[in-house]
Design a protein around this motif. Structure first.
Motif: not given
Length: 405
Positions: A169, A189, A191-192, A243, A245-246
Protein backbone atom coordinates in the motif's frame (compact mmCIF):
# COMPACT_ATOMS: atom_id res chain seq x y z
CA UNK A 1 -40.17 -50.73 -1.34
CA UNK A 2 -43.03 -52.51 -3.07
CA UNK A 3 -45.32 -51.85 -6.05
CA UNK A 4 -48.50 -53.06 -7.76
CA UNK A 5 -49.34 -52.89 -11.45
CA UNK A 6 -52.64 -54.11 -12.89
CA UNK A 7 -54.53 -53.96 -16.21
CA UNK A 8 -58.15 -55.09 -16.92
CA UNK A 9 -59.73 -55.44 -20.38
CA UNK A 10 -63.31 -56.84 -20.74
CA UNK A 11 -65.77 -56.90 -23.63
CA UNK A 12 -69.33 -55.70 -22.85
CA UNK A 13 -72.50 -56.40 -24.89
CA UNK A 14 -74.48 -54.28 -22.46
CA UNK A 15 -72.39 -51.23 -23.23
CA UNK A 16 -72.92 -51.84 -26.98
CA UNK A 17 -76.70 -51.95 -26.53
CA UNK A 18 -76.67 -48.79 -24.46
CA UNK A 19 -74.76 -46.95 -27.17
CA UNK A 20 -77.15 -48.22 -29.88
CA UNK A 21 -80.04 -46.89 -27.79
CA UNK A 22 -78.88 -43.35 -28.49
CA UNK A 23 -81.08 -42.12 -31.42
CA UNK A 24 -78.33 -40.57 -33.53
CA UNK A 25 -75.72 -43.35 -32.97
CA UNK A 26 -75.41 -46.88 -34.28
CA UNK A 27 -72.43 -49.17 -33.61
CA UNK A 28 -71.51 -52.47 -35.22
CA UNK A 29 -68.39 -53.16 -33.17
CA UNK A 30 -68.50 -54.77 -29.76
CA UNK A 31 -67.63 -52.40 -26.93
CA UNK A 32 -64.94 -53.08 -24.34
CA UNK A 33 -63.82 -51.67 -20.99
CA UNK A 34 -60.12 -50.97 -20.20
CA UNK A 35 -58.88 -50.19 -16.71
CA UNK A 36 -55.23 -49.98 -15.62
CA UNK A 37 -53.39 -48.68 -12.60
CA UNK A 38 -50.08 -48.56 -10.72
CA UNK A 39 -49.21 -48.19 -7.09
CA UNK A 40 -45.82 -48.03 -5.39
CA UNK A 41 -44.62 -47.18 -1.91
CA UNK A 42 -41.22 -46.64 -0.32
CA UNK A 43 -40.87 -47.43 3.34
CA UNK A 44 -37.60 -45.84 4.48
CA UNK A 45 -35.70 -47.66 7.14
CA UNK A 46 -32.46 -47.25 9.09
CA UNK A 47 -29.61 -49.58 9.74
CA UNK A 48 -29.54 -50.80 13.34
CA UNK A 49 -26.32 -52.79 13.17
CA UNK A 50 -24.16 -50.07 14.77
CA UNK A 51 -24.39 -50.66 18.53
CA UNK A 52 -28.09 -51.25 18.14
CA UNK A 53 -28.70 -47.61 17.21
CA UNK A 54 -30.51 -46.52 14.08
CA UNK A 55 -28.30 -44.77 11.51
CA UNK A 56 -29.47 -42.48 8.71
CA UNK A 57 -27.49 -40.79 5.93
CA UNK A 58 -28.20 -37.35 4.49
CA UNK A 59 -26.89 -36.18 1.13
CA UNK A 60 -26.51 -32.43 0.61
CA UNK A 61 -25.92 -32.95 -3.14
CA UNK A 62 -22.68 -30.99 -2.90
CA UNK A 63 -21.30 -32.84 -5.90
CA UNK A 64 -24.06 -31.39 -8.08
CA UNK A 65 -22.41 -27.95 -7.92
CA UNK A 66 -20.89 -26.48 -11.08
CA UNK A 67 -17.72 -24.65 -10.01
CA UNK A 68 -16.16 -21.77 -11.93
CA UNK A 69 -12.49 -21.42 -11.08
CA UNK A 70 -10.95 -17.99 -10.48
CA UNK A 71 -7.49 -19.41 -9.85
CA UNK A 72 -5.67 -18.44 -13.05
CA UNK A 73 -3.43 -15.38 -12.54
CA UNK A 74 -3.44 -14.78 -16.31
CA UNK A 75 -7.21 -14.29 -16.24
CA UNK A 76 -6.94 -11.45 -13.73
CA UNK A 77 -6.03 -8.01 -15.01
CA UNK A 78 -5.34 -4.65 -13.44
CA UNK A 79 -8.64 -3.25 -12.17
CA UNK A 80 -10.10 0.20 -12.69
CA UNK A 81 -10.53 2.73 -9.88
CA UNK A 82 -13.30 1.43 -7.56
CA UNK A 83 -16.40 3.59 -7.58
CA UNK A 84 -17.75 4.58 -4.17
CA UNK A 85 -20.36 7.07 -3.02
CA UNK A 86 -17.76 9.24 -1.31
CA UNK A 87 -15.09 8.82 -4.07
CA UNK A 88 -12.59 7.77 -1.41
CA UNK A 89 -10.37 6.13 -4.01
CA UNK A 90 -10.81 8.78 -6.70
CA UNK A 91 -9.49 12.23 -5.72
CA UNK A 92 -10.71 13.57 -9.07
CA UNK A 93 -14.32 12.90 -8.04
CA UNK A 94 -15.04 11.13 -11.31
CA UNK A 95 -13.53 13.88 -13.48
CA UNK A 96 -11.18 11.40 -15.25
CA UNK A 97 -8.19 13.64 -14.68
CA UNK A 98 -4.71 12.45 -13.75
CA UNK A 99 -5.67 12.71 -10.07
CA UNK A 100 -8.00 9.70 -10.50
CA UNK A 101 -4.99 7.40 -10.15
CA UNK A 102 -3.45 9.07 -7.11
CA UNK A 103 -4.45 6.29 -4.70
CA UNK A 104 -3.59 3.22 -6.73
CA UNK A 105 -0.98 1.23 -4.81
CA UNK A 106 1.16 -1.66 -5.98
CA UNK A 107 -0.47 -5.08 -6.24
CA UNK A 108 1.05 -8.33 -7.50
CA UNK A 109 -0.84 -11.54 -8.24
CA UNK A 110 0.76 -14.80 -9.31
CA UNK A 111 1.37 -18.50 -8.69
CA UNK A 112 4.84 -19.33 -7.44
CA UNK A 113 6.65 -21.58 -9.91
CA UNK A 114 7.34 -25.12 -8.71
CA UNK A 115 11.04 -24.78 -9.49
CA UNK A 116 11.41 -22.95 -6.15
CA UNK A 117 10.26 -26.13 -4.39
CA UNK A 118 12.54 -28.54 -6.25
CA UNK A 119 16.08 -29.35 -5.23
CA UNK A 120 17.29 -30.03 -8.77
CA UNK A 121 16.84 -28.27 -12.06
CA UNK A 122 14.31 -29.00 -14.74
CA UNK A 123 14.02 -27.85 -18.32
CA UNK A 124 17.39 -26.17 -18.15
CA UNK A 125 16.32 -23.91 -15.27
CA UNK A 126 17.31 -24.49 -11.66
CA UNK A 127 16.32 -23.01 -8.35
CA UNK A 128 18.51 -20.07 -7.23
CA UNK A 129 21.07 -21.50 -4.82
CA UNK A 130 20.75 -18.79 -2.18
CA UNK A 131 17.10 -19.53 -1.47
CA UNK A 132 17.58 -22.95 0.14
CA UNK A 133 14.50 -24.53 1.66
CA UNK A 134 11.46 -22.26 1.44
CA UNK A 135 9.96 -22.10 4.95
CA UNK A 136 8.27 -18.69 5.00
CA UNK A 137 4.52 -19.23 5.16
CA UNK A 138 3.86 -16.63 2.46
CA UNK A 139 6.24 -18.27 0.00
CA UNK A 140 6.40 -21.99 0.81
CA UNK A 141 4.61 -24.87 -0.86
CA UNK A 142 1.23 -25.98 0.49
CA UNK A 143 0.11 -29.61 0.53
CA UNK A 144 -3.51 -30.41 -0.35
CA UNK A 145 -4.14 -31.85 3.12
CA UNK A 146 -3.47 -28.47 4.75
CA UNK A 147 -6.59 -27.11 3.08
CA UNK A 148 -8.54 -30.36 2.62
CA UNK A 149 -7.60 -32.57 5.60
CA UNK A 150 -9.86 -35.45 4.54
CA UNK A 151 -8.58 -35.68 0.98
CA UNK A 152 -6.76 -38.93 0.22
CA UNK A 153 -3.09 -38.64 -0.55
CA UNK A 154 -2.04 -39.41 -4.10
CA UNK A 155 0.91 -41.60 -4.92
CA UNK A 156 2.71 -38.72 -6.64
CA UNK A 157 1.65 -36.02 -4.22
CA UNK A 158 1.57 -32.61 -6.01
CA UNK A 159 1.49 -29.27 -4.24
CA UNK A 160 -1.78 -27.42 -4.07
CA UNK A 161 -1.93 -24.54 -6.61
CA UNK A 162 -2.07 -21.31 -4.61
CA UNK A 163 -3.16 -17.96 -6.01
CA UNK A 164 -0.94 -15.40 -4.28
CA UNK A 165 -1.86 -11.73 -3.95
CA UNK A 166 0.77 -9.37 -2.51
CA UNK A 167 -0.30 -5.81 -1.69
CA UNK A 168 2.16 -2.97 -1.07
CA UNK A 169 0.00 0.00 0.00
CA UNK A 170 2.89 2.44 0.45
CA UNK A 171 4.29 1.92 -3.07
CA UNK A 172 3.07 3.50 -6.30
CA UNK A 173 0.89 1.35 -8.49
CA UNK A 174 0.73 1.59 -12.30
CA UNK A 175 -0.26 4.99 -13.71
CA UNK A 176 -0.13 6.70 -10.32
CA UNK A 177 1.50 10.12 -10.71
CA UNK A 178 0.81 11.36 -7.20
CA UNK A 179 3.75 13.64 -6.26
CA UNK A 180 3.02 13.48 -2.51
CA UNK A 181 5.83 11.05 -1.73
CA UNK A 182 8.18 10.96 1.23
CA UNK A 183 11.94 11.10 0.89
CA UNK A 184 12.12 7.36 0.14
CA UNK A 185 9.55 7.63 -2.65
CA UNK A 186 6.66 6.06 -0.71
CA UNK A 187 3.25 7.28 0.45
CA UNK A 188 2.82 8.60 3.97
CA UNK A 189 -0.87 7.60 4.18
CA UNK A 190 -1.06 4.06 2.76
CA UNK A 191 -4.42 3.39 4.44
CA UNK A 192 -6.07 5.69 1.90
CA UNK A 193 -4.83 3.62 -1.05
CA UNK A 194 -6.22 0.62 -2.90
CA UNK A 195 -5.15 -2.21 -5.17
CA UNK A 196 -7.59 -3.76 -7.64
CA UNK A 197 -7.74 -6.64 -10.10
CA UNK A 198 -10.62 -7.68 -12.35
CA UNK A 199 -11.67 -10.99 -13.90
CA UNK A 200 -14.33 -11.17 -16.60
CA UNK A 201 -17.26 -13.58 -16.25
CA UNK A 202 -17.26 -15.23 -19.65
CA UNK A 203 -20.11 -17.68 -19.04
CA UNK A 204 -23.66 -16.98 -17.88
CA UNK A 205 -23.72 -13.56 -16.17
CA UNK A 206 -27.19 -14.05 -14.65
CA UNK A 207 -26.19 -15.60 -11.31
CA UNK A 208 -29.80 -16.29 -10.32
CA UNK A 209 -30.44 -18.16 -13.55
CA UNK A 210 -27.21 -20.14 -13.18
CA UNK A 211 -27.85 -20.78 -9.48
CA UNK A 212 -24.47 -19.29 -8.53
CA UNK A 213 -24.79 -18.70 -4.81
CA UNK A 214 -21.38 -18.12 -3.22
CA UNK A 215 -17.63 -17.57 -3.57
CA UNK A 216 -15.51 -20.19 -1.86
CA UNK A 217 -11.90 -19.43 -0.96
CA UNK A 218 -9.23 -20.29 1.58
CA UNK A 219 -7.30 -17.40 3.12
CA UNK A 220 -3.94 -17.80 4.82
CA UNK A 221 -3.64 -15.91 8.10
CA UNK A 222 -2.00 -12.58 7.15
CA UNK A 223 -0.89 -11.95 10.75
CA UNK A 224 1.46 -14.86 11.47
CA UNK A 225 3.64 -13.63 14.32
CA UNK A 226 6.66 -15.94 14.08
CA UNK A 227 9.99 -16.13 12.31
CA UNK A 228 8.24 -17.90 9.45
CA UNK A 229 5.65 -15.17 9.04
CA UNK A 230 7.92 -12.18 8.50
CA UNK A 231 7.45 -10.19 5.31
CA UNK A 232 10.57 -9.56 3.24
CA UNK A 233 9.65 -7.15 0.44
CA UNK A 234 13.22 -6.15 -0.32
CA UNK A 235 12.73 -2.60 0.98
CA UNK A 236 11.53 -2.58 4.56
CA UNK A 237 13.09 -4.52 7.47
CA UNK A 238 11.69 -8.04 7.80
CA UNK A 239 8.74 -8.09 10.17
CA UNK A 240 5.35 -9.69 10.66
CA UNK A 241 2.25 -7.90 9.46
CA UNK A 242 0.61 -5.98 12.32
CA UNK A 243 -1.78 -3.78 10.38
CA UNK A 244 -5.04 -4.76 8.74
CA UNK A 245 -6.95 -4.04 5.58
CA UNK A 246 -10.09 -4.97 3.70
CA UNK A 247 -10.59 -7.67 1.09
CA UNK A 248 -13.66 -6.79 -0.99
CA UNK A 249 -15.27 -8.87 -3.74
CA UNK A 250 -17.45 -6.90 -6.15
CA UNK A 251 -19.79 -8.78 -8.48
CA UNK A 252 -21.69 -7.06 -11.26
CA UNK A 253 -20.92 -4.55 -13.97
CA UNK A 254 -17.35 -3.36 -13.36
CA UNK A 255 -15.70 -0.62 -15.41
CA UNK A 256 -12.87 -1.83 -17.65
CA UNK A 257 -11.51 1.70 -18.11
CA UNK A 258 -8.20 1.23 -16.27
CA UNK A 259 -6.92 4.46 -17.82
CA UNK A 260 -10.00 6.59 -17.04
CA UNK A 261 -10.14 8.48 -20.31
CA UNK A 262 -13.40 7.05 -21.66
CA UNK A 263 -11.56 5.35 -24.54
CA UNK A 264 -10.81 1.73 -25.46
CA UNK A 265 -7.09 1.21 -25.03
CA UNK A 266 -5.30 -1.81 -26.51
CA UNK A 267 -1.60 -2.12 -27.25
CA UNK A 268 -1.78 -3.62 -30.74
CA UNK A 269 -3.80 -0.62 -31.92
CA UNK A 270 -0.84 1.69 -31.43
CA UNK A 271 1.14 2.66 -34.57
CA UNK A 272 3.61 -0.11 -35.40
CA UNK A 273 6.16 2.43 -36.65
CA UNK A 274 5.99 4.49 -33.45
CA UNK A 275 4.47 7.54 -35.17
CA UNK A 276 1.94 8.41 -32.47
CA UNK A 277 0.75 11.50 -34.32
CA UNK A 278 -0.58 9.33 -37.15
CA UNK A 279 -2.59 6.65 -35.34
CA UNK A 280 -3.11 7.71 -31.74
CA UNK A 281 -4.65 10.49 -29.70
CA UNK A 282 -2.79 12.22 -26.90
CA UNK A 283 -4.57 12.35 -23.55
CA UNK A 284 -3.61 13.44 -20.07
CA UNK A 285 -2.61 9.82 -19.40
CA UNK A 286 -0.44 9.27 -22.48
CA UNK A 287 -1.60 8.06 -25.90
CA UNK A 288 -4.51 5.87 -26.94
CA UNK A 289 -5.16 4.30 -30.32
CA UNK A 290 -7.73 5.68 -32.74
CA UNK A 291 -8.06 2.31 -34.51
CA UNK A 292 -10.95 -0.12 -34.28
CA UNK A 293 -10.15 -3.35 -32.42
CA UNK A 294 -9.96 -6.29 -34.83
CA UNK A 295 -7.47 -8.97 -33.78
CA UNK A 296 -5.74 -9.97 -30.56
CA UNK A 297 -2.18 -9.93 -31.90
CA UNK A 298 0.72 -7.56 -32.39
CA UNK A 299 1.74 -6.26 -35.79
CA UNK A 300 4.20 -8.56 -37.60
CA UNK A 301 6.69 -5.87 -38.60
CA UNK A 302 10.13 -6.00 -36.99
CA UNK A 303 9.86 -2.70 -35.11
CA UNK A 304 6.25 -3.14 -33.99
CA UNK A 305 6.85 -4.91 -30.67
CA UNK A 306 9.01 -2.10 -29.26
CA UNK A 307 6.37 0.48 -30.24
CA UNK A 308 3.26 -1.47 -29.21
CA UNK A 309 4.23 -3.51 -26.13
CA UNK A 310 4.42 -0.37 -23.97
CA UNK A 311 1.47 -0.70 -21.56
CA UNK A 312 -1.90 1.02 -21.44
CA UNK A 313 -0.37 4.51 -21.30
CA UNK A 314 0.68 3.99 -24.92
CA UNK A 315 4.27 5.17 -24.50
CA UNK A 316 7.64 3.61 -23.55
CA UNK A 317 9.76 4.71 -20.59
CA UNK A 318 11.84 7.26 -22.51
CA UNK A 319 8.72 9.14 -23.59
CA UNK A 320 7.08 8.76 -20.17
CA UNK A 321 9.79 10.96 -18.65
CA UNK A 322 8.88 13.75 -21.06
CA UNK A 323 5.13 13.26 -21.03
CA UNK A 324 4.95 13.36 -17.23
CA UNK A 325 7.59 16.04 -16.73
CA UNK A 326 5.43 17.88 -14.20
CA UNK A 327 5.38 14.79 -12.04
CA UNK A 328 9.12 14.31 -12.42
CA UNK A 329 9.76 17.91 -11.40
CA UNK A 330 7.47 17.59 -8.38
CA UNK A 331 9.45 14.63 -6.99
CA UNK A 332 12.86 16.10 -7.70
CA UNK A 333 13.52 16.67 -4.00
CA UNK A 334 13.30 13.05 -2.86
CA UNK A 335 16.35 10.88 -2.26
CA UNK A 336 18.58 10.12 -5.27
CA UNK A 337 17.83 6.39 -5.03
CA UNK A 338 14.08 6.95 -5.07
CA UNK A 339 14.37 9.52 -7.84
CA UNK A 340 16.40 7.11 -9.98
CA UNK A 341 13.84 4.35 -9.45
CA UNK A 342 11.06 6.62 -10.70
CA UNK A 343 13.08 7.90 -13.65
CA UNK A 344 13.59 4.35 -14.91
CA UNK A 345 9.83 3.78 -15.05
CA UNK A 346 7.71 6.92 -14.48
CA UNK A 347 4.42 5.08 -15.15
CA UNK A 348 5.38 2.16 -12.85
CA UNK A 349 4.14 -0.32 -15.44
CA UNK A 350 7.30 -2.26 -16.35
CA UNK A 351 7.26 -6.05 -16.48
CA UNK A 352 10.04 -8.10 -14.89
CA UNK A 353 10.31 -11.87 -15.04
CA UNK A 354 10.90 -13.66 -11.73
CA UNK A 355 14.18 -15.21 -12.86
CA UNK A 356 17.25 -13.21 -13.77
CA UNK A 357 20.88 -12.49 -12.88
CA UNK A 358 19.98 -9.25 -11.11
CA UNK A 359 17.75 -11.14 -8.67
CA UNK A 360 20.41 -13.78 -8.09
CA UNK A 361 23.15 -11.20 -7.56
CA UNK A 362 21.05 -9.41 -4.93
CA UNK A 363 19.82 -12.70 -3.42
CA UNK A 364 16.25 -11.53 -3.88
CA UNK A 365 13.49 -13.36 -1.99
CA UNK A 366 10.45 -14.72 -3.79
CA UNK A 367 8.20 -11.76 -2.95
CA UNK A 368 10.64 -9.37 -4.62
CA UNK A 369 10.96 -11.61 -7.68
CA UNK A 370 7.22 -11.48 -8.33
CA UNK A 371 6.72 -7.81 -7.50
CA UNK A 372 6.63 -6.64 -11.14
CA UNK A 373 5.33 -9.84 -12.73
CA UNK A 374 2.08 -8.08 -13.76
CA UNK A 375 3.67 -5.08 -15.46
CA UNK A 376 2.35 -4.41 -18.96
CA UNK A 377 5.32 -2.73 -20.61
CA UNK A 378 7.60 -5.28 -22.32
CA UNK A 379 5.62 -8.23 -20.95
CA UNK A 380 5.33 -9.89 -24.38
CA UNK A 381 8.85 -10.03 -25.83
CA UNK A 382 9.56 -11.70 -29.14
CA UNK A 383 10.45 -15.34 -28.52
CA UNK A 384 14.17 -16.03 -28.65
CA UNK A 385 16.40 -19.01 -27.97
CA UNK A 386 15.74 -19.13 -24.23
CA UNK A 387 14.57 -22.44 -22.80
CA UNK A 388 11.97 -20.55 -20.76
CA UNK A 389 9.52 -18.02 -22.19
CA UNK A 390 10.26 -14.96 -20.04
CA UNK A 391 6.96 -13.24 -20.67
CA UNK A 392 3.86 -12.28 -18.74
CA UNK A 393 1.33 -12.79 -21.50
CA UNK A 394 1.32 -14.00 -25.13
CA UNK A 395 -1.26 -11.36 -26.07
CA UNK A 396 -1.32 -7.56 -26.24
CA UNK A 397 -2.73 -5.86 -23.16
CA UNK A 398 -6.30 -4.75 -23.65
CA UNK A 399 -8.80 -2.90 -21.47
CA UNK A 400 -11.64 -5.01 -22.90
CA UNK A 401 -11.71 -8.15 -20.73
CA UNK A 402 -14.93 -9.89 -21.81
CA UNK A 403 -14.36 -9.49 -25.58
CA UNK A 404 -17.42 -7.34 -26.21
CA UNK A 405 -15.28 -4.62 -27.82
Amino acid sequence: MYGLDFNINKESRLLTKLVDAIPILQTKEQSSINFSGEFAQLLPGTSNVIDGEGTAYLDDFENTATPYSLMSPQAWKLGSVPKTEDSRFDPSGGARTIEAGYRRAKLAWYMIDNLFYRSGGGGGVSKPSHLGEITNHYERAVSPQEIFPLRDREQAQPYEPIFDVAYYPAERGPYNFNPNLNNLGFFNTPRENFGAITNAVRTEVDFDKSNIEYIEFWLLDPFIDSQYGRINDGINPEKSNKTGGKLIFQLGSISEDVIPDGRHGFENGLPADGNLAAGATETEWGYVTTQQYLTDAFDNSSQARANQDVGLDGIPNNIESTKFQDFMDAVAGISPEARERIELDPSADDFQYFLGPDFDLNEAPILVRYKNINGMENNTPIAGNDLVARSGSPYPDNEDLNADN
